[in-house]
Enzyme design. Sequence first.
Site, PDB file in Angstrom:
ATOM      1  N   ASP A 175      79.826  31.450  33.915  1.00  0.00           N
ATOM      2  CA  ASP A 175      80.266  31.464  35.506  1.00  0.00           C
ATOM      3  C   ASP A 175      79.152  31.544  36.528  1.00  0.00           C
ATOM      4  O   ASP A 175      79.524  31.984  37.675  1.00  0.00           O
ATOM      5  CB  ASP A 175      81.393  32.427  35.447  1.00  0.00           C
ATOM      6  N   GLU A 176      77.790  31.367  36.133  1.00  0.00           N
ATOM      7  CA  GLU A 176      76.813  31.626  37.204  1.00  0.00           C
ATOM      8  C   GLU A 176      75.542  30.463  36.995  1.00  0.00           C
ATOM      9  O   GLU A 176      75.270  30.254  35.741  1.00  0.00           O
ATOM     10  CB  GLU A 176      76.335  32.837  37.313  1.00  0.00           C
ATOM     11  N   ASP A 178      77.719  32.487  41.801  1.00  0.00           N
ATOM     12  CA  ASP A 178      78.252  33.332  40.828  1.00  0.00           C
ATOM     13  C   ASP A 178      79.730  33.492  40.991  1.00  0.00           C
ATOM     14  O   ASP A 178      80.311  33.965  42.249  1.00  0.00           O
ATOM     15  CB  ASP A 178      77.695  34.728  40.829  1.00  0.00           C
TER      16      ASP A 178
END
Length: 386
Positions: free
Chosen positions: A103-104, A9
Site C-alpha cells: 500500500d505504499e 501511502d
Amino acid sequence: MERWIMHVDMDAFFAAVEQRDHPEYRGQPLIVGGLGNRGVVSTASYEARKLGVHSALPMAEARRRCPQGIFLPGNHPHYQAVSRHIFAIFADFSPRLEPLSIDEAFLDITGMERLFSDRRSYGMQLKQRIFAEVGLVASVGIAPNKFLAKLASDLEKPDGLVLIERGQEKAALQDLPIRRLWGVGRQTSEKLTRLGLRTVGQIAAANPQELQKYFGSKTAYHLIQLANGRDERPVESERDQQSIGNEITFEQDILRQSQVEAQFLALTEKVGWRLRRAEAKARTVTIKVRTACFQTITRSRTLTEATNFDAVLYQTALALYQQAKPREGIRLLGVTGSNLVFHEQESLFQENKKEEKLYQAMDSLKARFGAGIITKAQLLHREDDT
C-alpha cells in the site's frame, strides 16, 4: 538535475478497503488481524486508533481497549487486487517507482516539471485520481529525498499532502520528536533522551564523537545524516534491485512466538507480492532479526527452486528464525528475497509451470470467494492455536 521524490501511502489500507466495501463499517472502529487471543492487529481504522489500537498490538489487548470494535480476519487476495489498481495509477504518474509494500511506494518525479504546474498540484492530482477510481484516501509527501518524502507523507495523516521545499529540510525537522527519524525505535529513543536529545534538531546539532560513544560510528552517522535531512538513496524500480525485501520496526518489543509468526506472515506476503509484480523469483531467502539490546542477527537459505510463493517464503523465514533462536524481545524483523531470477530466465520444466498455475488458480479462488480456506487461512490459524 535536482531530485524530487513523492511518497504515497494509503491510509489504514486494509481497514479502509473494508469500510469502502461495507457502508455499515464506516465511522466505526474496525480492526483487521488474527482473531484468536494469540493473534495480533494487522491494521486498525483511524476510529480504532483513537482508542489506542495500533498494528502489532496483541488482539486480546485490542479487544480490551476497544470492546465495541468490529474485528475482521481480512481478505488479503482482495487487498492485493485493489493494490494492483492503485499501482497502475502510480505508474501513470511516474515511470520510475519503488514499491515499499502492498500500500505504499516512492515515485521519482525528477525532471517531470513539464507535466505539472507545481509539485503540490501533481500530488493532489494523484490523490484525487486514486479516490475517484478506487474510492480510497492516500497521503502524499513530496521532498528532495526519500527519507523526507516518507516523513512528509506521515505528518498530516489521514488524507495528508505535505511538500518540503529544498532548503527547508532543517526547518521541517527541527522541532519534531526523535521518534520521527527513520529506524529510531523505543530503545534508541530512550538512549537519546538520556543524552538530553529530544528533538531532531538537537540530534542534528549534536557532537558526532559523543554519539559514536553510545551508538557506534555507523549508527551515529546515520542519525546525524537523517537529522540534517540528508538521504542520497535513489528510487529503485524492482528491476533495478538485486533483492526485494521488507522489514518492520515495532513500537514495542514483541516477545511471543505467535506475534513473530504473524509478523513473518505479513512480511512474506509483501515480499511475495513484490516479487510477482516484478515477474521475479528469489533463490535465496534472508531474515533479519534485531533484538531489544540492538544485536542484529541475519540468517539465509538458498532454495533448490527459486520462488515467489508467499507460503514458501513464510515457511523458510520461520525455519531460519528457529535457527537464530533469539533470547530477547524483538524490535525489528525483516525478510528479503535475493539471487533473483526474472521471468524470461525461468526454467521451462513442466512441473514448475504446473505448480505456478496451481498457485495462480488458488489466488484466483481466494480473490473471488475470500481468504477463508486456502494457504493464508491455514497460516493465520497458527496465530489462534492454543
